[in-house]
Design an enzyme around this catalytic site. Structure first.
Site, short mmCIF file in Angstrom:
data_model
loop_
_atom_site.label_atom_id
_atom_site.label_comp_id
_atom_site.label_asym_id
_atom_site.label_seq_id
_atom_site.Cartn_x
_atom_site.Cartn_y
_atom_site.Cartn_z
N LYS A 116 0.81 -1.22 0.00
CA LYS A 116 0.00 0.00 0.00
C LYS A 116 0.84 1.28 0.00
O LYS A 116 0.49 2.24 -0.68
CB LYS A 116 -0.91 0.04 1.23
CG LYS A 116 -2.05 -0.95 1.22
CD LYS A 116 -2.90 -0.73 2.48
CE LYS A 116 -3.75 -1.94 2.81
NZ LYS A 116 -4.76 -2.26 1.82
N GLU A 200 -3.72 7.18 7.73
CA GLU A 200 -4.60 7.92 6.81
C GLU A 200 -5.66 8.69 7.58
O GLU A 200 -6.07 8.30 8.66
CB GLU A 200 -5.33 6.94 5.87
CG GLU A 200 -4.44 6.36 4.80
CD GLU A 200 -5.20 5.49 3.81
OE1 GLU A 200 -6.41 5.26 4.01
OE2 GLU A 200 -4.57 5.06 2.84
N HIS A 235 -16.05 -6.79 5.02
CA HIS A 235 -15.14 -6.71 3.87
C HIS A 235 -15.41 -7.77 2.81
O HIS A 235 -14.59 -7.97 1.92
CB HIS A 235 -13.67 -6.76 4.33
CG HIS A 235 -13.36 -5.70 5.36
ND1 HIS A 235 -13.42 -4.36 5.06
CD2 HIS A 235 -13.06 -5.79 6.67
CE1 HIS A 235 -13.14 -3.67 6.16
NE2 HIS A 235 -12.93 -4.51 7.15
N GLU A 275 -9.40 0.64 -7.14
CA GLU A 275 -10.37 0.85 -6.07
C GLU A 275 -10.22 2.24 -5.51
O GLU A 275 -9.12 2.62 -5.09
CB GLU A 275 -10.07 -0.12 -4.93
CG GLU A 275 -10.81 -1.43 -4.97
CD GLU A 275 -10.48 -2.27 -3.75
OE1 GLU A 275 -10.22 -3.46 -3.93
OE2 GLU A 275 -10.43 -1.73 -2.62
N GLU A 293 -6.44 1.01 -3.62
CA GLU A 293 -5.54 -0.03 -4.09
C GLU A 293 -5.90 -0.45 -5.50
O GLU A 293 -6.95 -0.07 -6.01
CB GLU A 293 -5.52 -1.24 -3.15
CG GLU A 293 -6.87 -1.85 -2.87
CD GLU A 293 -6.79 -2.87 -1.72
OE1 GLU A 293 -6.85 -4.07 -2.01
OE2 GLU A 293 -6.66 -2.45 -0.54
N ASN A 295 -6.37 -3.82 -7.96
CA ASN A 295 -6.44 -5.27 -8.08
C ASN A 295 -6.00 -5.64 -9.48
O ASN A 295 -6.61 -5.23 -10.47
CB ASN A 295 -7.86 -5.76 -7.81
CG ASN A 295 -8.29 -5.41 -6.40
OD1 ASN A 295 -7.53 -5.61 -5.45
ND2 ASN A 295 -9.47 -4.86 -6.25
N ARG A 297 -6.10 -8.11 -11.53
CA ARG A 297 -6.71 -9.36 -12.01
C ARG A 297 -8.10 -9.05 -12.53
O ARG A 297 -8.59 -7.94 -12.40
CB ARG A 297 -6.84 -10.33 -10.84
CG ARG A 297 -7.69 -9.72 -9.73
CD ARG A 297 -8.14 -10.70 -8.68
NE ARG A 297 -9.15 -10.09 -7.81
CZ ARG A 297 -8.90 -9.40 -6.72
NH1 ARG A 297 -7.65 -9.20 -6.33
NH2 ARG A 297 -9.88 -8.87 -6.01
C1 MV4 Z 1 -10.61 3.31 4.81
C2 MV4 Z 1 -11.82 3.65 5.43
C3 MV4 Z 1 -11.95 4.94 5.90
N1 MV4 Z 1 -10.95 5.81 5.77
N2 MV4 Z 1 -9.63 4.23 4.70
C4 MV4 Z 1 -11.56 -1.34 4.29
C5 MV4 Z 1 -10.80 -2.40 3.55
C6 MV4 Z 1 -9.58 -1.73 3.01
N3 MV4 Z 1 -9.39 -2.09 1.63
C7 MV4 Z 1 -9.82 -0.28 3.19
N4 MV4 Z 1 -10.98 -0.08 3.98
C8 MV4 Z 1 -11.32 1.13 4.45
N5 MV4 Z 1 -10.37 2.08 4.33
C9 MV4 Z 1 -9.82 5.42 5.18
N6 MV4 Z 1 -8.82 6.31 5.08
C10 MV4 Z 1 -12.82 2.70 5.51
C11 MV4 Z 1 -12.58 1.43 5.02
C12 MV4 Z 1 -13.66 0.51 5.11
C13 MV4 Z 1 -14.29 0.05 3.95
C14 MV4 Z 1 -13.89 0.43 2.68
C15 MV4 Z 1 -14.50 -0.03 1.54
C16 MV4 Z 1 -15.56 -0.91 1.68
C17 MV4 Z 1 -15.97 -1.33 2.91
C18 MV4 Z 1 -15.36 -0.86 4.07
C19 MV4 Z 1 -15.80 -1.28 5.31
C20 MV4 Z 1 -15.17 -0.82 6.43
C21 MV4 Z 1 -14.10 0.07 6.34
#
Ligand code: MV4
Length: 663
Positions: A116, A200, A235, A275, A293, A295, A297
């Site tokens: 990341k 973050e 997730h 994403e 991020e 992906n 694929r």
């Molecule tokens: C975040 C966020 C809030 N603020 N980053 C969850 C999985 C990972 N890929 C990143 N995620 C998150 N990052 C910041 N700066 C909230 C989440 C998050 C989330 C993001 C996308 C879809 C579902 C989620 C469920 C909980 C938290």
């Protein structure tokens, strides 16, 4: 074009890839584990190679064995699907070293997006918006705390190697920072062998909106618009859609441009997804999205993009892997209508979405939907792999139309033999907020109770099941349906001349450990029933069953000692209890112990040669996440003990045979 394509995957995605390969005249090679010896992906391929036993570490993750299979069958390319080896740069290098084409990006592009912090740095340089925060090398706790102050609370600490929410800590109060940091570092180390983190700004009402990108080997990149994957549970994506509700042309253009920039920055080739996290707190704004991020694929939810663009993404993957130019320019791509995808799983929702296993005794999909599946009726969902049964995909002119099609399609999907999340998906379709396009990542947790509430079981459904159970070849004991004669019930006096001849059957049923007893009576064509639940009482009168009869057949499905009712409100699967043991999992009786249903052997408590007594617990069988104890049918010596812990058994398998008794 590759002449022969090996698909290094299983299940629905292997079947999906094969379909396009077949359409394009490309021969296919499947690889399969012992658990998949009769799986669709193996049967549908032109050739198939066994790669090992059921566990993924010994089969679908064995890159060297898979490459060997490709070389031996003369395949010239390998498609990894998603999961397994799809984002493993070492595998990509090994494939290329063997002189084969990897259908996907370069190892270098995968590595660039693997961590990341490095990915964020790269994206910043490419002028792709990233979430404000610190993603540098300094990992000193006090320094990180000072960075958190600068960013402003709440902040999110993320393990740089993290994924799926692992190694993530939200911090609201500076005094908790040190402790939360320790937690994230520990989890990162334990899960990924990498304790480094980034900090973050915490986005309070996040939406997950991703952009499908496609690159070729000549430096061209296009995007195929967005997908909204905000409907998630822990997730795990549950329902995805395209386009995103509330998306404006302006923001779509900004996100598409950013995604193309991101892909170009790493010379990306093939299908990929950028994403973004989107702040949904005050609508979608062109400056309110940030890179999270990439992906590298083809993704599970790619069909919604296919539905709205008309593009076959697997076809594009094969063309691009063969050095062709992208089949379309950006201005030739457009969105038509709206699409949804629901992930239908074998899982036990009331038990906290526990993965379920079982044989799909009945399986019927709706014609309204595209149903991407790797299983057919009779297949077993085993504990070894992801328990997805199908992706149900609908397309309509408008969001409302596509959503009501999804709801209807889920209602027409009939599955017996394993529990599923169908009722949960159905409840989501009927959720008013979701219907209005108010999607965010917290929706499911907020309305968890309502969305997962078991569907109410009506007397009508119990009665219908009981009536059909009377017809079953399997009736454990005559006592289960003893014939009685009416005449004691004053209500029956109303029925005139033949009433004293009306036979009454008693039929018992169980469902999730709840017991039901029914009385069923027939007057010519008219069936009547009354129901008793548990220790309750029978109602005072019989009600007509006639009106409950299905107009679409079959709404009732009988198998083994079970009855499934496919009602409008959901599927109910009853078991006919064995009146001899008072349980629904009796052994075969006599000299053998027979599996009463398909399941997983959790525990064995004896071995060949052991002396056992009538009623001794010998095997614990897990079926549909319930444990069933199989007992010795009589005193005796075990002559054959045919199973081990961890074995999958089928309905009717002889698990234990006792030595013939000499008397
Ligand atoms: C975040 C966020 C809030 N603020 N980053 C969850 C999985 C990972 N890929 C990143 N995620 C998150 N990052 C910041 N700066 C909230 C989440 C998050 C989330 C993001 C996308 C879809 C579902 C989620 C469920 C909980 C938290």
């Amino acid at each position: 074009m590759p002449k022969k394509l090996l698909i290094a995957n299983r299940g629905e995605i292997a079947c999906r890839i094969m379909q396009t390969a077949h359409n394009m005249g490309v021969k296919t090679v499947a690889v399969y584990s012992d658990a998949d010896a009769t799986a669709q992906h193996r049967l549908l391929a032109d050739e198939a190679v066994r790669i090992g036993p059921a566990p993924v570490a010994e089969s679908y993750l064995k890159g060297d064995v898979i490459i060997q299979a490709a070389l031996e069958t003369g395949a010239d390319a390998i498609h990894p699907g998603y999961g397994f080896l799809s984002e493993n740069p070492d595998f990509v290098e090994a494939v290329e070293k063997a002189g084969l084409t990897f259908v996907g990006p370069s190892a270098k592009a995968i590595r660039a997006m693997g961590l990341k912090d490095a990915a964020k740095k790269l994206m910043e340089e490419a002028e792709v918006p990233v979430v404000p925060g610190y993603h540098g090398d300094n990992q000193d706790a006090e320094f990180l705390a000072s960075e958190a102050e600068k960013i402003g609370y709440p902040v999110l600490i993320k393990a740089r190697a993290g994924g799926g929410g692992k190694g993530m800590r939200k911090v609201d109060d500076p005094k908790d920072f040190a402790e939360m940091l320790e937690g994230a570092v520990r989890e990162g180390e334990a899960s990924f062998g990498d304790g480094r983190v980034l900090i973050e700004k915490y986005i309070t009402a996040p939406r997950h909106i991703e952009i499908q990108v496609f690159g070729d080997n000549h430096g061209n990149v296009v995007h195929l618009f967005e997908r909204d994957c905000s409907l998630q549970r822990r997730h795990q994506k549950v329902i995805e859609e395209a386009p995103a509700p509330g998306m404006t042309e302006e923001m779509r253009a900004a996100m598409g441009e950013a995604a193309v920039k991101a892909a170009k920055a790493i010379n990306y080739s093939g299908a990929g997804t950028i994403e973004f996290i989107v702040d949904g707190s005050d609508g979608l704004r062109p400056d309110g999205f940030w890179f999270m991020e990439m992906n590298t694929r083809l993704q599970v939810e790619h069909p919604v993009t296919e539905a709205i663009t008309g593009v076959d993404l697997v076809e594009w993957q094969l063309r691009v892997a063969d050095d062709e130019y992208l089949p379309k320019f950006q201005d030739e791509l457009q969105i038509t209508g709206h699409a949804f995808e629901a992930r239908l799983y074998a899982e036990d929702v009331p038990k906290g979405f526990l993965p379920a296993t079982g044989t799909l005794e009945y399986l019927e999909f709706s014609d309204r939907a595209r149903n991407d599946s790797g299983v057919v009726e009779g297949d077993t969902i085993t504990p070894f792999y992801d328990p997805m049964i199908a992706k149900v995909i609908t397309h309509g002119e408008t969001r409302n139309e596509a959503l009501s099609e999804l709801e209807a399609a889920l209602g027409e999907t009939r599955i017996a033999g394993t529990v599923t999340n169908a009722a949960f998906l159905h409840a989501l379709c009927n959720h008013s907020g979701f219907g209005n396009g108010e999607v965010d990542t917290g929706l499911i947790e907020r309305d968890y109770e309502t969305l997962t509430k078991p569907v109410e079981l009506s007397d009508e459904v119990i009665a219908l099941a009981a009536k059909h159970a009377l017809d079953m070849p399997f009736q454990p004991n005559a006592a289960g349906k003893e014939l009685e004669y009416a005449g004691t019930d004053p209500f029956e006096a109303l029925f005139g001349f033949s009433i004293w001849e009306a036979p009454v059957w008693t039929q018992k049923l169980t469902l999730n450990e709840e017991q039901f007893e029914t009385r069923i009576r027939r007057h010519g064509d008219i069936w009547q029933c009354k129901v008793k639940r548990g220790d309750g009482d029978y109602g005072s009168s019989f009600t007509d069953l006639e009106c409950l009869e299905p107009d679409v057949s079959p709404e009732v499905f009988l198998f083994g000692n079970r009855v499934a009712v496919f009602a409008k409100e959901g599927t109910f699967e009853f078991t006919i209890p064995d009146p001899l043991t008072g349980s629904d999992d009796s052994a075969g009786g006599g000299d053998t112990v027979i599996a009463p249903m398909p399941g997983l052997v959790k525990k064995v408590s004896a071995k060949t040669g052991d002396a056992v007594e009538d009623g001794d617990a010998l095997i614990v069988l897990e079926a549909m996440k319930m444990e069933h104890t199989l007992v010795a049918p009589r005193d005796g010596i075990i002559a054959e003990f045919n199973v081990n812990e961890g074995d999958q058994v089928e309905d009717g398998d002889i698990l234990i045979a006792l030595e013939a008794s000499d008397g």
